[in-house]
Design a protein around this motif. Sequence first.
Motif, PDB file in Angstrom:
ATOM      1  N   ASN A   1      -1.451   9.236  11.255  1.00 46.83           N
ATOM      2  CA  ASN A   1      -1.362   8.016  10.459  1.00 46.83           C
ATOM      3  C   ASN A   1      -1.165   8.374   8.986  1.00 46.83           C
ATOM      4  O   ASN A   1      -1.412   9.504   8.566  1.00 46.83           O
ATOM      5  CB  ASN A   1      -2.632   7.180  10.613  1.00 46.83           C
ATOM      6  CG  ASN A   1      -2.786   6.582  12.002  1.00 46.83           C
ATOM      7  OD1 ASN A   1      -3.878   6.201  12.389  1.00 46.83           O
ATOM      8  ND2 ASN A   1      -1.703   6.508  12.772  1.00 46.83           N
ATOM      9  N   TYR A   2      -0.758   7.378   8.219  1.00 43.85           N
ATOM     10  CA  TYR A   2      -0.589   7.586   6.788  1.00 43.85           C
ATOM     11  C   TYR A   2      -1.933   7.772   6.084  1.00 43.85           C
ATOM     12  O   TYR A   2      -2.919   7.120   6.416  1.00 43.85           O
ATOM     13  CB  TYR A   2       0.125   6.390   6.155  1.00 43.85           C
ATOM     14  CG  TYR A   2       1.616   6.382   6.336  1.00 43.85           C
ATOM     15  CD1 TYR A   2       2.392   7.492   6.010  1.00 43.85           C
ATOM     16  CD2 TYR A   2       2.260   5.250   6.821  1.00 43.85           C
ATOM     17  CE1 TYR A   2       3.771   7.471   6.162  1.00 43.85           C
ATOM     18  CE2 TYR A   2       3.641   5.227   6.979  1.00 43.85           C
ATOM     19  CZ  TYR A   2       4.392   6.345   6.646  1.00 43.85           C
ATOM     20  OH  TYR A   2       5.749   6.317   6.802  1.00 43.85           O
ATOM     21  N   HIS A   3      -1.923   8.655   5.112  1.00 42.57           N
ATOM     22  CA  HIS A   3      -3.063   8.833   4.215  1.00 42.57           C
ATOM     23  C   HIS A   3      -2.825   7.918   3.017  1.00 42.57           C
ATOM     24  O   HIS A   3      -2.002   8.209   2.155  1.00 42.57           O
ATOM     25  CB  HIS A   3      -3.155  10.294   3.778  1.00 42.57           C
ATOM     26  CG  HIS A   3      -4.402  10.609   3.024  1.00 42.57           C
ATOM     27  ND1 HIS A   3      -4.791  11.896   2.735  1.00 42.57           N
ATOM     28  CD2 HIS A   3      -5.371   9.812   2.504  1.00 42.57           C
ATOM     29  CE1 HIS A   3      -5.914  11.882   2.064  1.00 42.57           C
ATOM     30  NE2 HIS A   3      -6.285  10.623   1.914  1.00 42.57           N
ATOM     31  N   LEU A   4      -3.537   6.783   2.963  1.00 39.53           N
ATOM     32  CA  LEU A   4      -3.279   5.781   1.942  1.00 39.53           C
ATOM     33  C   LEU A   4      -3.932   6.139   0.617  1.00 39.53           C
ATOM     34  O   LEU A   4      -5.004   6.739   0.563  1.00 39.53           O
ATOM     35  CB  LEU A   4      -3.783   4.410   2.407  1.00 39.53           C
ATOM     36  CG  LEU A   4      -3.204   3.894   3.726  1.00 39.53           C
ATOM     37  CD1 LEU A   4      -3.700   2.477   3.992  1.00 39.53           C
ATOM     38  CD2 LEU A   4      -1.691   3.927   3.700  1.00 39.53           C
TER      39      LEU A   4
ATOM     40  N   ARG B   1       6.038   2.109   4.552  1.00 40.12           N
ATOM     41  CA  ARG B   1       7.042   2.614   5.488  1.00 40.12           C
ATOM     42  C   ARG B   1       8.252   1.708   5.610  1.00 40.12           C
ATOM     43  O   ARG B   1       9.387   2.181   5.711  1.00 40.12           O
ATOM     44  CB  ARG B   1       6.416   2.805   6.865  1.00 40.12           C
ATOM     45  CG  ARG B   1       7.432   3.067   7.981  1.00 40.12           C
ATOM     46  CD  ARG B   1       6.819   3.789   9.141  1.00 40.12           C
ATOM     47  NE  ARG B   1       7.739   3.946  10.256  1.00 40.12           N
ATOM     48  CZ  ARG B   1       8.828   4.710  10.253  1.00 40.12           C
ATOM     49  NH1 ARG B   1       9.149   5.359   9.156  1.00 40.12           N
ATOM     50  NH2 ARG B   1       9.599   4.800  11.310  1.00 40.12           N
TER      51      ARG B   1
ATOM     52  N   SER C   1       1.511   5.443   0.633  1.00 42.30           N
ATOM     53  CA  SER C   1       1.017   6.608   1.365  1.00 42.30           C
ATOM     54  C   SER C   1       1.139   7.864   0.524  1.00 42.30           C
ATOM     55  O   SER C   1       1.996   7.974  -0.359  1.00 42.30           O
ATOM     56  CB  SER C   1       1.801   6.790   2.668  1.00 42.30           C
ATOM     57  OG  SER C   1       3.136   7.180   2.378  1.00 42.30           O
TER      58      SER C   1
ATOM     59  N   TYR D   1       0.869  -1.171   0.000  1.00 44.26           N
ATOM     60  CA  TYR D   1       0.000   0.000   0.000  1.00 44.26           C
ATOM     61  C   TYR D   1       0.911   1.228   0.000  1.00 44.26           C
ATOM     62  O   TYR D   1       2.026   1.193   0.531  1.00 44.26           O
ATOM     63  CB  TYR D   1      -0.901   0.008   1.227  1.00 44.26           C
ATOM     64  CG  TYR D   1      -1.874  -1.147   1.263  1.00 44.26           C
ATOM     65  CD1 TYR D   1      -3.162  -1.016   0.763  1.00 44.26           C
ATOM     66  CD2 TYR D   1      -1.489  -2.381   1.795  1.00 44.26           C
ATOM     67  CE1 TYR D   1      -4.047  -2.078   0.781  1.00 44.26           C
ATOM     68  CE2 TYR D   1      -2.364  -3.454   1.815  1.00 44.26           C
ATOM     69  CZ  TYR D   1      -3.647  -3.299   1.302  1.00 44.26           C
ATOM     70  OH  TYR D   1      -4.513  -4.359   1.308  1.00 44.26           O
TER      71      TYR D   1
ATOM     72  N   TYR E   1      -2.025  -0.198   7.623  1.00 44.09           N
ATOM     73  CA  TYR E   1      -1.882   1.235   7.896  1.00 44.09           C
ATOM     74  C   TYR E   1      -0.438   1.712   7.823  1.00 44.09           C
ATOM     75  O   TYR E   1      -0.188   2.909   7.695  1.00 44.09           O
ATOM     76  CB  TYR E   1      -2.492   1.575   9.264  1.00 44.09           C
ATOM     77  CG  TYR E   1      -1.578   1.387  10.449  1.00 44.09           C
ATOM     78  CD1 TYR E   1      -0.935   2.478  11.032  1.00 44.09           C
ATOM     79  CD2 TYR E   1      -1.345   0.123  10.984  1.00 44.09           C
ATOM     80  CE1 TYR E   1      -0.091   2.307  12.120  1.00 44.09           C
ATOM     81  CE2 TYR E   1      -0.509  -0.053  12.059  1.00 44.09           C
ATOM     82  CZ  TYR E   1       0.113   1.039  12.630  1.00 44.09           C
ATOM     83  OH  TYR E   1       0.958   0.868  13.694  1.00 44.09           O
TER      84      TYR E   1
ATOM     85  N   TYR F   1       0.414  12.370   5.470  1.00 43.52           N
ATOM     86  CA  TYR F   1      -0.211  12.042   6.757  1.00 43.52           C
ATOM     87  C   TYR F   1      -1.563  12.744   6.896  1.00 43.52           C
ATOM     88  O   TYR F   1      -1.843  13.745   6.227  1.00 43.52           O
ATOM     89  CB  TYR F   1       0.688  12.502   7.913  1.00 43.52           C
ATOM     90  CG  TYR F   1       2.057  11.879   7.923  1.00 43.52           C
ATOM     91  CD1 TYR F   1       2.292  10.680   8.573  1.00 43.52           C
ATOM     92  CD2 TYR F   1       3.122  12.506   7.286  1.00 43.52           C
ATOM     93  CE1 TYR F   1       3.549  10.106   8.589  1.00 43.52           C
ATOM     94  CE2 TYR F   1       4.388  11.942   7.290  1.00 43.52           C
ATOM     95  CZ  TYR F   1       4.595  10.745   7.943  1.00 43.52           C
ATOM     96  OH  TYR F   1       5.838  10.177   7.948  1.00 43.52           O
TER      97      TYR F   1
ATOM     98  N   ALA G   1       1.531   1.123   5.394  1.00 48.18           N
ATOM     99  CA  ALA G   1       1.770   1.420   3.978  1.00 48.18           C
ATOM    100  C   ALA G   1       3.156   0.953   3.549  1.00 48.18           C
ATOM    101  O   ALA G   1       3.548  -0.181   3.831  1.00 48.18           O
ATOM    102  CB  ALA G   1       1.568   2.911   3.722  1.00 48.18           C
TER     103      ALA G   1
END
Length: 313
Positions: free
Chosen positions: A128-131, A230, A101, A99, A226, A104, A228
Motif C-alpha cells: 500500500n501507499y505510505h501516505l 494515484r 504518497s 492525499y 489509501y 510504498y 492517495a
Amino acid sequence: MISGSVDFFQDDRSDILTSNRAVPSYYGATPPTFNVGKVKSRGFEIDLRFNKKINNNLTLWSNINYTHARNKVTYADVAGLLPLYAKPIDKQIGQAYSYVSAGYYNTWDQLYGSTMHNANDQLKIPGNYHLVDYNADGVIDANDNIPYGYSGAPENTYNATIGFEWKGFSAFAQFYGVNNVTRQVVFGTFSGKNTVAYDEGSYWSKDNTNPDGPMPRWETTPAGFYTADRYFYDASYLRLKNAEIAYTFRQDWVKKAGISSIRVFLNGNNLYVWTKMPDDREANYQSAGGQGWASQGAYPTVKRYNLGANFIF
C-alpha cells in the motif's frame, strides 16, 4: 503578410453566491446561500496570422493563438482557524485536493513504523501507499488532504493552424493543446468486491517494489484515502484537432456540365492526441461528494472522418 493582436484582461468579481458557509454542524440547521465570495482573474491572449503568396500557384497561411487565464479566490466564508492550505483562499476555483504518497510499505517493519490512519489502520499491508502526514500530527486524517496540481480548467491553451493552396489543391492541419490542468480518472479494480480489473500497468509485489501502482485489495476495506494521488493525472495534451485535404475541379468538362466548380475533400476531427492521461478526454463531469471531482462519466473524445464534395453551380 503578418498581422496579429495582443489582449490583456482582468475580472474582479465580488458578492459571488456560495452555499459553503463557515457554520459548524452543531448549529442544527443548514444556513442559506449568501453573496460573499470574491474572485480575481487575470490573463492575456496572443493571436498571430500569416498569409504569404509565393507565386501565382502557391499560397501559405497559418493562424497561431495562445491564451493564459488564471483565477484566484480572494475571499470565501471559511472557518478562521483552518490552516491556510485547507482554505480556498489564494487558490484557483476547483483546485484539486489529494492525499500524497511517499512510496510504498515494502516491508512489515516499514508498515509498523508508519503513521497510523484514523480509520481501518489495522488493514494496512505491504504494497500500500505510505501516505504523507502533511500536518505532522501523528495521524493520517482529513487534515492531510492537501492542494495537489491544478484545477480542472486549463490555465494555458494553444492553437495553431497551418495550410496551403496550390494549383487547385488545398490542405490544412489544426493542432490544439492545453497545460497546467489536473484531472482525476479512477479505475475501480476489485472495488466493492467486484471481479473487474483494469489495465493499470504493473502492481506491487515483493519482487517488484517499484511498480506503476499499489497492490489491489480484495474483500478488505482500508481507509478511503489509501489510493492517495494515484488517480490524479497531468491532463496536458496536444491534439491533432482537424485536418483536411481537398482538390477543386474547374476544368472545361466541369463547366460543360453546367457546374462552376466541384470541390472534393477528405477531412477528420480529433485524429490523434499526445497526453499522459490514461484515456482521451478533455473534461471530467461533476459527480456527488468529495471536492467536486468526478471519477467517472467522461465520454471519450469522438474521432470522425468525412469524405464529400461541394458543387457550385
